[in-house]
Design a protein around this motif. Structure first.
Motif, PDB file in Angstrom:
ATOM      1  N   VAL A   1       0.892  -0.769  -0.161  1.00 48.69           N
ATOM      2  CA  VAL A   1       0.666   0.333  -0.065  1.00 48.69           C
ATOM      3  C   VAL A   1       0.653   1.004  -0.205  1.00 48.69           C
ATOM      4  O   VAL A   1       1.868   1.339   0.510  1.00 48.69           O
ATOM      5  CB  VAL A   1      -0.898   0.093   0.834  1.00 48.69           C
ATOM      6  CG1 VAL A   1      -1.666   1.445   1.135  1.00 48.69           C
ATOM      7  CG2 VAL A   1      -1.674  -1.559   1.379  1.00 48.69           C
ATOM      8  N   GLY A   2       0.378   1.771  -0.867  1.00 43.15           N
ATOM      9  CA  GLY A   2       0.955   3.348  -1.089  1.00 43.15           C
ATOM     10  C   GLY A   2      -0.055   4.579  -0.284  1.00 43.15           C
ATOM     11  O   GLY A   2      -0.871   4.843  -0.628  1.00 43.15           O
ATOM     12  N   LEU A   3       0.385   4.925   0.569  1.00 41.56           N
ATOM     13  CA  LEU A   3      -0.551   6.027   1.314  1.00 41.56           C
ATOM     14  C   LEU A   3      -0.124   7.964   0.964  1.00 41.56           C
ATOM     15  O   LEU A   3       1.005   7.771   2.009  1.00 41.56           O
ATOM     16  CB  LEU A   3      -0.479   5.394   2.541  1.00 41.56           C
ATOM     17  CG  LEU A   3      -1.678   5.130   3.142  1.00 41.56           C
ATOM     18  CD1 LEU A   3      -2.768   5.170   2.660  1.00 41.56           C
ATOM     19  CD2 LEU A   3      -2.051   4.432   4.948  1.00 41.56           C
ATOM     20  N   ALA A   4      -1.175   8.221   0.669  1.00 36.18           N
ATOM     21  CA  ALA A   4      -0.811   9.817   1.271  1.00 36.18           C
ATOM     22  C   ALA A   4      -0.627  10.298   2.656  1.00 36.18           C
ATOM     23  O   ALA A   4      -1.760  10.325   3.300  1.00 36.18           O
ATOM     24  CB  ALA A   4      -1.745  11.205   0.521  1.00 36.18           C
ATOM     25  N   GLY A   5       0.328  10.784   2.721  1.00 33.18           N
ATOM     26  CA  GLY A   5       0.624  10.921   4.791  1.00 33.18           C
ATOM     27  C   GLY A   5       1.972  10.463   5.171  1.00 33.18           C
ATOM     28  O   GLY A   5       2.317  10.163   4.525  1.00 33.18           O
ATOM     29  N   LEU A   6       2.194  11.171   6.523  1.00 29.31           N
ATOM     30  CA  LEU A   6       3.076  10.953   7.421  1.00 29.31           C
ATOM     31  C   LEU A   6       3.377   9.876   8.136  1.00 29.31           C
ATOM     32  O   LEU A   6       2.328   9.155   8.828  1.00 29.31           O
ATOM     33  CB  LEU A   6       3.323  11.862   8.419  1.00 29.31           C
ATOM     34  CG  LEU A   6       4.485  12.452   8.769  1.00 29.31           C
ATOM     35  CD1 LEU A   6       5.474  12.793   8.061  1.00 29.31           C
ATOM     36  CD2 LEU A   6       4.476  13.461   9.211  1.00 29.31           C
ATOM     37  N   MET A   7       3.352   8.737   7.576  1.00 22.89           N
ATOM     38  CA  MET A   7       3.593   7.267   8.393  1.00 22.89           C
ATOM     39  C   MET A   7       3.890   7.038   9.842  1.00 22.89           C
ATOM     40  O   MET A   7       4.886   8.188  10.009  1.00 22.89           O
ATOM     41  CB  MET A   7       4.965   6.741   7.539  1.00 22.89           C
ATOM     42  CG  MET A   7       4.830   6.238   6.259  1.00 22.89           C
ATOM     43  SD  MET A   7       3.440   5.432   5.427  1.00 22.89           S
ATOM     44  CE  MET A   7       3.117   4.184   6.703  1.00 22.89           C
ATOM     45  N   ASN A   8       3.248   6.192  10.456  1.00 16.23           N
ATOM     46  CA  ASN A   8       4.063   5.551  11.552  1.00 16.23           C
ATOM     47  C   ASN A   8       4.914   5.661  12.170  1.00 16.23           C
ATOM     48  O   ASN A   8       5.442   4.901  10.647  1.00 16.23           O
ATOM     49  CB  ASN A   8       2.937   5.332  12.681  1.00 16.23           C
ATOM     50  CG  ASN A   8       2.365   4.014  11.983  1.00 16.23           C
ATOM     51  OD1 ASN A   8       3.208   3.536  11.724  1.00 16.23           O
ATOM     52  ND2 ASN A   8       1.261   3.272  12.215  1.00 16.23           N
TER      53      ASN A   8
ATOM     54  N   PRO B   1      -5.066   1.924  12.372  1.00 15.81           N
ATOM     55  CA  PRO B   1      -4.288   0.764  11.555  1.00 15.81           C
ATOM     56  C   PRO B   1      -4.846  -0.298  10.910  1.00 15.81           C
ATOM     57  O   PRO B   1      -5.068  -1.773  10.537  1.00 15.81           O
ATOM     58  CB  PRO B   1      -4.932  -0.314  12.826  1.00 15.81           C
ATOM     59  CG  PRO B   1      -5.704   0.279  13.093  1.00 15.81           C
ATOM     60  CD  PRO B   1      -6.972   0.979  13.024  1.00 15.81           C
ATOM     61  N   LEU B   2      -4.039   0.391   9.222  1.00 13.45           N
ATOM     62  CA  LEU B   2      -4.475  -0.396   7.701  1.00 13.45           C
ATOM     63  C   LEU B   2      -4.006  -1.512   7.897  1.00 13.45           C
ATOM     64  O   LEU B   2      -4.412  -2.510   7.282  1.00 13.45           O
ATOM     65  CB  LEU B   2      -4.565   0.690   6.790  1.00 13.45           C
ATOM     66  CG  LEU B   2      -5.358   0.318   5.485  1.00 13.45           C
ATOM     67  CD1 LEU B   2      -6.233   0.578   5.889  1.00 13.45           C
ATOM     68  CD2 LEU B   2      -4.415   1.683   4.816  1.00 13.45           C
ATOM     69  N   ALA B   3      -3.092  -1.975   8.335  1.00 14.29           N
ATOM     70  CA  ALA B   3      -1.962  -3.028   7.758  1.00 14.29           C
ATOM     71  C   ALA B   3      -2.513  -4.254   8.791  1.00 14.29           C
ATOM     72  O   ALA B   3      -3.120  -5.034   7.943  1.00 14.29           O
ATOM     73  CB  ALA B   3      -0.548  -2.368   8.152  1.00 14.29           C
TER      74      ALA B   3
ATOM     75  N   VAL C   1       1.091  -7.667   4.689  1.00 15.15           N
ATOM     76  CA  VAL C   1       0.720  -5.940   4.504  1.00 15.15           C
ATOM     77  C   VAL C   1       1.814  -5.443   4.616  1.00 15.15           C
ATOM     78  O   VAL C   1       2.834  -4.825   5.120  1.00 15.15           O
ATOM     79  CB  VAL C   1      -0.483  -6.013   5.250  1.00 15.15           C
ATOM     80  CG1 VAL C   1      -1.109  -4.422   4.461  1.00 15.15           C
ATOM     81  CG2 VAL C   1      -1.469  -6.878   4.951  1.00 15.15           C
ATOM     82  N   TYR C   2       2.121  -4.556   3.638  1.00 19.45           N
ATOM     83  CA  TYR C   2       3.570  -3.623   3.698  1.00 19.45           C
ATOM     84  C   TYR C   2       3.011  -2.252   2.930  1.00 19.45           C
ATOM     85  O   TYR C   2       2.156  -1.787   2.058  1.00 19.45           O
ATOM     86  CB  TYR C   2       4.350  -4.435   2.681  1.00 19.45           C
ATOM     87  CG  TYR C   2       5.058  -5.432   3.020  1.00 19.45           C
ATOM     88  CD1 TYR C   2       6.039  -5.343   3.715  1.00 19.45           C
ATOM     89  CD2 TYR C   2       4.355  -7.002   2.179  1.00 19.45           C
ATOM     90  CE1 TYR C   2       6.296  -7.103   4.372  1.00 19.45           C
ATOM     91  CE2 TYR C   2       5.313  -7.659   2.202  1.00 19.45           C
ATOM     92  CZ  TYR C   2       5.687  -8.114   3.279  1.00 19.45           C
ATOM     93  OH  TYR C   2       6.030  -9.078   3.465  1.00 19.45           O
TER      94      TYR C   2
END
Ligand code: ZN
Length: 310
Positions: free
Chosen positions: A61-68, A87-89, A100-101
């Motif tokens: 998954v590529g996600l717009a935003g600041l990763m935790n 907690p999408l993963a 899941v990555y």
């Protein structure tokens, strides 16, 4: 061969895509995720559908935003507030039973270019995504640097305009699509002559960056000036990145790359004036070769490249 596909999910600021991708980087079945509303539900539906149709190794998954810190979701996502803190993963893992990555969307685009695109020939490069805002990803010694790489939020003017991130004078406030429109509208509000007045029945607030480029190509002076000004600021950011990262290449992607002949030319000229000469001479500044597909391919690469490591 087992597990020959990845489910690749690209949740950018404007694009929502889900697709099956092979180990060779071929994009197969795609599912359009209709809207940001009920995003999680639509995503899970799309994943379920693809799981039934392919032999799947994992989900990227590529996600717009600041990763935790754990890289399992985003802490802050101005464009996807619905999934902030989710907690999408974990949810995707529960639904699918697969690894899941998750990674930031611009980082994932850099990975896509490294795997199957314009970055294939470079061990070290920086990707700039030039759209409404500016994002970035850094490939160092052939690997994605798991850092924020928020290139658009490097401050280039100490007392500049306030940015949504809380800082002042950020690069994207001067060099991205929103800035280009802002410069144009502000000039038009002050009665500047321009063919842009004839666009959208004279409603200058409906102009798009593409309109500005179209007018610039027609020789419109205001449009050309606006693109050159934004390009100069982009050049400041480019020079900073070249001096800090000394990359072999800078790869530019996003809607604004269409305006290469004016906007990017100006940026390259400005960067040549500012960056260390020795570093500038070595860097290749080139367009992405994957365009919109970089996110999907990068998300697939998260699965295959991580699986190879394990
Ligand atoms: Zn900012």
């Amino acid at each position: 061969m087992k597990n020959t596909h990845a489910i690749a999910i690209d949740l950018g600021g404007t694009n929502l895509r889900v697709a099956l991708v092979t180990r060779e980087g071929e994009i197969g079945e795609r599912i359009k995720v209709p809207s940001y509303e009920r995003l999680e539900g639509s995503l899970m539906g799309a994943v379920k559908q693809l799981l039934a149709n392919g032999d799947v190794a994992g989900i990227g998954v590529g996600l717009a935003g600041l990763m935790n810190k754990e890289r399992t979701g985003v802490e802050v996502s101005p464009n996807l507030p619905a999934i902030e803190g989710t907690p999408l993963a974990e949810r995707l893992r529960e639904k699918s039973g697969l690894p899941v990555y998750i990674e930031n969307d611009a980082n994932v685009a850099a990975l896509g270019e490294a795997w199957r695109g314009a970055g294939r020939d470079f061990r070290n490069f920086v990707l700039f995504t030039l759209g409404t805002g500016i994002g970035g990803g850094i490939i160092h010694e052939g690997r994605l640097m798991k850092v924020a790489a928020e290139i658009g939020h490097m401050s280039i003017i100490a007392n500049g305009v306030k940015c949504s991130c809380g800082s002042y004078g950020c690069l994207e406030s001067y060099a991205a699509g929103r800035a280009i429109l802002g410069f144009a509208v502000s000039a038009l509000e002050h009665d500047s002559e321009s063919v842009l007045r004839s666009f959208h029945q004279g409603n200058i607030y409906k102009l798009t960056p593409e309109d500005i480029y179209t007018a610039a190509l027609d020789g419109d002076i205001l449009a050309r000036d606006v693109l050159r000004e934004a390009g100069r600021y982009l050049g400041v950011g480019l020079a900073n990145i070249i001096n800090i990262c000394s990359p072999e290449a800078v790869i530019l992607t996003g809607g604004l790359v269409g305006a290469w002949n004016i906007y990017i030319h100006e940026a390259i000229r400005e960067a040549s004036r500012r960056a260390f000469k020795q570093l500038f001479e070595k860097v290749k500044i080139i367009p992405s070769s994957l365009g919109d597909n970089a996110g999907i391919l990068g998300a697939a690469c998260l699965v295959f490249c991580n699986a190879e490591k394990e």
